[in-house]
Scaffold this active site. Structure first.
Site, PDB file in Angstrom:
ATOM      1  N   ASN A   1       0.964  -1.125  -0.012  1.00 47.46           N
ATOM      2  CA  ASN A   1       0.068   0.015  -0.015  1.00 47.46           C
ATOM      3  C   ASN A   1       1.026   1.342  -0.049  1.00 47.46           C
ATOM      4  OD1 ASN A   1       0.586   0.444   2.879  1.00 47.46           O
ATOM      5  ND2 ASN A   1      -0.378  -1.241   3.116  1.00 47.46           N
TER       6      ASN A   1
ATOM      7  N   LYS B   1       9.587 -15.875 -10.894  1.00 46.88           N
ATOM      8  CA  LYS B   1       8.903 -15.060 -11.622  1.00 46.88           C
ATOM      9  C   LYS B   1       7.616 -15.635 -12.288  1.00 46.88           C
ATOM     10  CE  LYS B   1       9.129 -10.899 -14.495  1.00 46.88           C
ATOM     11  NZ  LYS B   1      10.077 -10.108 -15.354  1.00 46.88           N
TER      12      LYS B   1
ATOM     13  N   ILE C   1      -3.095  -8.054  13.489  1.00 48.52           N
ATOM     14  CA  ILE C   1      -2.001  -7.923  14.403  1.00 48.52           C
ATOM     15  C   ILE C   1      -2.581  -7.146  15.699  1.00 48.52           C
ATOM     16  CG2 ILE C   1       0.181  -6.575  15.237  1.00 48.52           C
ATOM     17  CD1 ILE C   1       0.788  -7.124  12.134  1.00 48.52           C
TER      18      ILE C   1
ATOM     19  N   LYS D   1     -12.388  -4.953  18.168  1.00 47.43           N
ATOM     20  CA  LYS D   1     -11.010  -5.439  18.420  1.00 47.43           C
ATOM     21  C   LYS D   1     -10.791  -5.137  20.014  1.00 47.43           C
ATOM     22  CE  LYS D   1      -9.621  -5.241  13.759  1.00 47.43           C
ATOM     23  NZ  LYS D   1      -8.524  -4.941  12.800  1.00 47.43           N
TER      24      LYS D   1
END
Length: 426
Positions: free
Chosen positions: A221, A300, A320, A357
């Protein structure tokens, strides 16, 4: 570099035997352009990669290579050189040199200078990715950090040996910027004033993760790591001990922080769970990839015949921040703070994530807003946190990430047991 940001500063540059030694020439040039005086010391092996004459021409000073130089040592030249330096920089630093420094060796001129100098010390590792991941190298890096060495990088990318991963020396511009920051903001000893974070351990994850598709491609990202690194600096300013678990970014480690570099979400998950039981405050600021390839290709991937679509099978990465928040009370940090990068309904999604969470606080920002969020120097955010009566929130308008980081750290520290709660806001 237009501004003479290092005007009058004396930089002792050590160069060890790595392929990245060719970059030391540009480092020398950039330091000189910034106004610094530069003296260079080469290890014996470094002379195989770059000549003393090149660095002498760029620095304008004789290059030292031997501890047993009769002319230089007539007046105890190595001690004089150690006292001369305002800052000591080693770039590149090989695995071998890091091991010798960690053990306190003084068997050549460079290691002897390191023991004899009281100047601030920075080190830019450069080695094969497997060597960097070696437990021995990681132990040595941790020892050097505990001894006061500021680590710059390493970066991730293609390596001279053909491998790809963490181990490349940081770029010269980032290294010189780290020297500038270190001399502009010297580490301060704790004074009689007890700061809010004193004796607290803050663990922060930062930057992106990379999930391998094949040896040359990955999923990731746009995270730059700037917010997480700003949080680390803000926590240090509050007197905390800081461990920074960082994905691949091109940022210098805040002086005083211990940095652990990782690549994948699995790597970051492992380090987060290892460190969480030692932490008072855990801040999950990293932009962790939600998915990874079910199986990374050994070679690849080639284009499909006739332009047929290529299908990737993805599996979810571990969560996490949820796993840290879900640790048993004996192992869970007192305050667990998450980040939420949203593109719409920022507050509503943040409230849901805070509850789902089991976090103590969440910082949510709109990454679709122009000039804010990923890659920028500014940010705006909603802060939501738990209180004895429910929850509270505060909206922070657009501001530099360094300033927002101070707000977040102060709020997180205020949530620690035994500290007063701040009045609820809406």
């Amino acid at each position: 570099m237009a501004a003479l940001t290092l005007s009058g500063k004396r930089v002792l540059l050590g160069v060890s035997a790595g392929v990245a030694a060719y970059k030391s020439a540009l480092i020398t040039r950039l330091l000189k352009q910034a106004g610094a005086e530069v003296r260079v010391v080469l290890t014996a092996g470094a002379e195989a990669f770059i000549t003393p004459l090149t660095l002498q021409a760029l620095s304008g000073e004789a290059v030292r290579t031997s501890l047993l130089d009769p002319d230089a040592e007539a007046g105890m030249g190595h001690i004089e050189l150690a006292r001369w330096a305002d800052v000591l920089l080693i770039a590149p630093a090989t695995a071998d040199l890091m091991a010798r420094l960690a053990q306190g060796f003084a068997d050549d001129l460079l290691t002897t200078l390191c023991l004899a100098s009281d100047a601030p010390r920075l080190i830019a590792p450069a080695m094969n990715q497997a060597m960097w991941r070696s437990p021995a190298t990681r132990r040595n890096a941790a020892t050097l950090a505990a001894d006061g060495w500021l680590q710059i990088g390493p970066d991730a990318g293609d390596q001279a040996c053909g491998d790809t991963g963490l181990g490349r020396m940081s770029e010269p511009e980032a290294i010189v910027a780290a020297v500038e920051d270190r001399l502009a903001s010297p580490l301060q000893t704790q004074d009689a004033t007890v700061r809010p974070g004193s004796a607290r351990h803050v663990v922060i994850t930062a930057g992106p993760t990379r999930e391998a598709i094949d040896p040359v491609r990955y999923l990731s990202n746009h995270s730059s790591g700037k917010m997480g690194f700003a949080l680390a600096a803000a926590a240090l300013d509050q007197g905390a001990r800081v461990t920074l678990v960082s994905g691949p970014v091109a940022l210098a480690t805040p002086p005083g922080a211990q940095r652990i570099d990782v690549v994948s979400a699995a790597d970051m998950h492992r380090e987060a769970l290892r460190l969480a039981p030692e932490a008072d405050v855990f801040i999950g600021c990293a932009a962790v990839s939600d998915y990874r390839a079910a199986e990374a290709a050994e070679h690849k991937l080639k284009k499909t015949a006739g332009g047929a679509p290529l299908t990737l099978s993805l599996v979810k990465n571990p969560d996490i921040i949820a796993d840290v928040a879900g640790l048993t009370p004996a192992r869970r940090p007192s305050v667990v703070t998450g980040f939420a990068a949203e593109t719409r309904e920022v507050r509503r999604y943040a409230e849901d994530k805070l509850a789902r969470k089991a976090l103590d606080m969440i910082v949510a920002n709109d990454v679709s807003a122009e000039g804010l969020g990923f890659g920028s120097d500014d940010n705006a955010a909603w802060l939501l946190w738990r209180t004895p009566s429910g929850s509270a929130s505060d909206h922070q308008p657009p501001q530099p990430k360094t300033q927002l980081a101070r707000v977040v750290i102060q709020r997180a520290l205020a949530l620690l047991p035994g500290r007063p709660e701040t009045r609820e806001t809406s």
